[in-house]
Design an enzyme around this catalytic site. Structure first.
Site, PDB file in Angstrom:
ATOM      1  N   GLU A 137       0.356  -1.330   0.268  1.00 31.78           N
ATOM      2  CA  GLU A 137      -0.272  -0.084  -0.017  1.00 31.78           C
ATOM      3  C   GLU A 137       0.499   1.524  -0.017  1.00 31.78           C
ATOM      4  OE1 GLU A 137      -3.764   1.943   2.009  1.00 31.78           O
ATOM      5  OE2 GLU A 137      -2.416   0.453   3.742  1.00 31.78           O
TER       6      GLU A 137
ATOM      7  N   CYS B 241      -5.404  -2.506   2.851  1.00 33.21           N
ATOM      8  CA  CYS B 241      -5.376  -2.531   4.004  1.00 33.21           C
ATOM      9  C   CYS B 241      -6.792  -2.580   5.040  1.00 33.21           C
ATOM     10  CB  CYS B 241      -4.812  -0.637   4.418  1.00 33.21           C
ATOM     11  SG  CYS B 241      -3.945  -1.356   5.683  1.00 33.21           S
TER      12      CYS B 241
ATOM     13  N   LYS C  33      -9.843   1.932  -2.095  1.00 32.56           N
ATOM     14  CA  LYS C  33      -9.609   1.726  -0.987  1.00 32.56           C
ATOM     15  C   LYS C  33     -11.280   2.061  -0.303  1.00 32.56           C
ATOM     16  CE  LYS C  33      -7.778   1.845   3.403  1.00 32.56           C
ATOM     17  NZ  LYS C  33      -6.204   2.407   4.274  1.00 32.56           N
TER      18      LYS C  33
END
Length: 275
Positions: free
Chosen positions: A43, A154, A113
């Site tokens: 990331e 994440c 995300k």
């Protein structure tokens, strides 16, 4: 093809975009030299993990120094590359976006995300991505030579519904480039990757930046591969490291036959629905 050689590039990210791209490129070439089929970056691999740097380092997809370099490397080395994530500018908004390149260097999938990292752990860490980033709203499942893969980033790994939907749509590997910190990492990183793999009887892969004590945000590292039985089959420590790990997708069928969790769901009583 059921066997895939994965390369997890746990690289040290610094406050220098060109140096980060150079480091990523070097690890990609090393991965290819080790006959990797599928290479994964962390990331925010081109950018320090901080809101001000997301703004400073943001790139548009159509004119991205970072993405152009990764595209060329995928083509030159005849490999898939999941380019961790970068700060992506689009229409006045900024996203935390992951790109998947095929062996021709073409972008075949992108994931913004979905769940932004807005947390406040008392006396330990506070971070609010939503101050500068916009959340994505698309489920990302991509077709590859190895079958379908699912993409998250994440904090997305904490949400069981996302993983289940990707698995139900046929993803056999779930990838989550991530940058857990020194508070959440020791507590939850391995547990979450083992759980998502076990819940859905798939492989689950997390690739993080290495720990850089000179940075304002201290990544936990510990890039990881977990299998459908919920076992860790590869894991780094906090230092910069290239992990080469072969997985065999036939293990998914074996586990699902031995322990038919997905088959035994009570669909008459509950379901996870994509809106």
């Amino acid at each position: 093809m059921t066997k895939i050689k994965l390369a997890l590039c746990q690289m040290n990210v610094i406050d220098d975009k060109s140096a980060n791209i150079k480091k990523a490129s070097s690890m990609i070439v090393d991965s290819a030299d080790n006959d990797a089929d599928f290479i994964v970056l962390p990331e925010m691999f081109n950018c320090p993990y901080s809101n001000d740097k997301f703004i400073e380092y943001g790139e548009e997809e159509q004119d991205s120094q970072t993405l152009n370099t990764i595209s060329q490397l995928a083509k030159e080395n005849d490999v898939y590359i999941l380019a961790g994530s970068i700060p992506e500018r689009d229409g006045g908004k900024l996203y935390n976006t992951s790109y998947l390149f095929d062996k021709d260097g073409t972008i075949i999938a992108k994931h913004r995300k979905m769940h932004l990292f807005d947390i406040d752990v008392k006396d330990k860490i506070t971070f609010k991505e939503s101050d500068v980033l916009t959340a994505g709203d698309e489920f990302t499942i991509a077709d590859t030579d190895f079958g379908k893969i699912g993409m998250g980033i994440c904090y997305d790994v904490r949400f069981v519904e996302l993983a289940r939907i990707m698995a139900e749509k046929g993803a056999s590997i779930l990838f989550y480039p991530g940058a857990f910190n020194q508070t959440t990492g020791p507590a939850h990183w391995e547990l979450l990757f083992r759980s998502r793999a076990l819940d859905n009887q798939v492989f689950c892969v997390g690739v993080a930046p290495a720990l850089n004590m000179d940075a304002s945000y201290h990544s936990y590292g510990h890039s990881i591969v977990t299998n459908p039985w919920g076992e860790v089959i590869a894991q780094a420590d906090e230092k910069e490291k290239l992990i080469i790990c072969e997985i065999d997708l036939s293990a998914i069928k074996k586990v699902r036959e031995e322990l038919p969790v997905l088959k035994n769901k009570r669909k008459d009583l509950y379901e996870v629905v994509q809106k």
